[in-house]
Design a protein around this motif. Structure first.
Motif, PDB file in Angstrom:
ATOM      1  N   LYS A  34       1.098  -1.263   0.059  1.00 38.43           N
ATOM      2  CA  LYS A  34      -0.013  -0.022   0.000  1.00 38.43           C
ATOM      3  C   LYS A  34       1.061   1.323  -0.041  1.00 38.43           C
ATOM      4  N   LYS A  35       0.541   2.027  -0.816  1.00 39.34           N
ATOM      5  CA  LYS A  35       1.202   3.420  -0.723  1.00 39.34           C
ATOM      6  C   LYS A  35       0.370   4.541  -0.023  1.00 39.34           C
ATOM      7  N   ILE A  36       0.919   5.176   0.848  1.00 38.18           N
ATOM      8  CA  ILE A  36       0.313   6.225   1.368  1.00 38.18           C
ATOM      9  C   ILE A  36       0.586   7.524   0.816  1.00 38.18           C
ATOM     10  N   SER A  37      -0.689   8.175   0.442  1.00 32.94           N
ATOM     11  CA  SER A  37      -0.226   9.436  -0.362  1.00 32.94           C
ATOM     12  C   SER A  37      -0.314  10.546   0.726  1.00 32.94           C
ATOM     13  N   VAL A  38       0.827  11.460   0.592  1.00 30.66           N
ATOM     14  CA  VAL A  38       0.708  12.364   1.647  1.00 30.66           C
ATOM     15  C   VAL A  38       0.309  13.867   0.508  1.00 30.66           C
ATOM     16  N   THR A  39      -0.448  14.407   0.834  1.00 28.95           N
ATOM     17  CA  THR A  39      -0.993  15.754   0.362  1.00 28.95           C
ATOM     18  C   THR A  39      -0.546  16.857   1.190  1.00 28.95           C
ATOM     19  N   SER A  40       0.133  17.603   0.585  1.00 27.70           N
ATOM     20  CA  SER A  40       0.587  19.029   1.431  1.00 27.70           C
ATOM     21  C   SER A  40      -0.587  20.048   1.408  1.00 27.70           C
ATOM     22  N   MET A  41      -0.993  20.811   2.602  1.00 22.55           N
ATOM     23  CA  MET A  41      -2.090  21.618   2.571  1.00 22.55           C
ATOM     24  C   MET A  41      -1.082  23.113   2.706  1.00 22.55           C
ATOM     25  N   ASN A  42      -1.404  23.993   1.973  1.00 23.87           N
ATOM     26  CA  ASN A  42      -0.940  25.162   1.870  1.00 23.87           C
ATOM     27  C   ASN A  42      -2.094  26.229   2.241  1.00 23.87           C
ATOM     28  N   TRP A  43      -1.729  26.661   3.513  1.00 22.65           N
ATOM     29  CA  TRP A  43      -2.476  27.553   4.279  1.00 22.65           C
ATOM     30  C   TRP A  43      -2.359  28.860   3.791  1.00 22.65           C
ATOM     31  N   LYS A  44      -3.380  29.598   3.400  1.00 22.25           N
ATOM     32  CA  LYS A  44      -3.575  30.831   3.012  1.00 22.25           C
ATOM     33  C   LYS A  44      -4.054  31.632   4.001  1.00 22.25           C
TER      34      LYS A  44
END
Length: 53
Positions: A42-52
């Motif tokens: 299983k691949k763990i997808s990490v999504t970065s969140m850019n806080w504005k």
């Protein structure tokens, strides 16, 4: 109503305590965790969140 002797309360307590401990030990050792081979596929997808702000 007849009363129970203290030794019989002690034997009942020991009996239920032994049953309780055996039940928990059996549940602990019967549990089989999933194998690590399936976890590596299983691949763990990490999504970065850019806080504005």
């Amino acid at each position: 109503m007849p009363q129970m002797a203290p030794i019989s309360w002690l034997s009942l307590f020991l009996l239920f305590s032994v049953i309780f401990v055996l039940f928990n030990v059996m549940n602990y050792f019967i549990y089989l965790p999933s194998s690590s081979a399936s976890k590596t596929s299983k691949k763990i997808s990490v999504t970065s969140m850019n806080w504005k702000w």
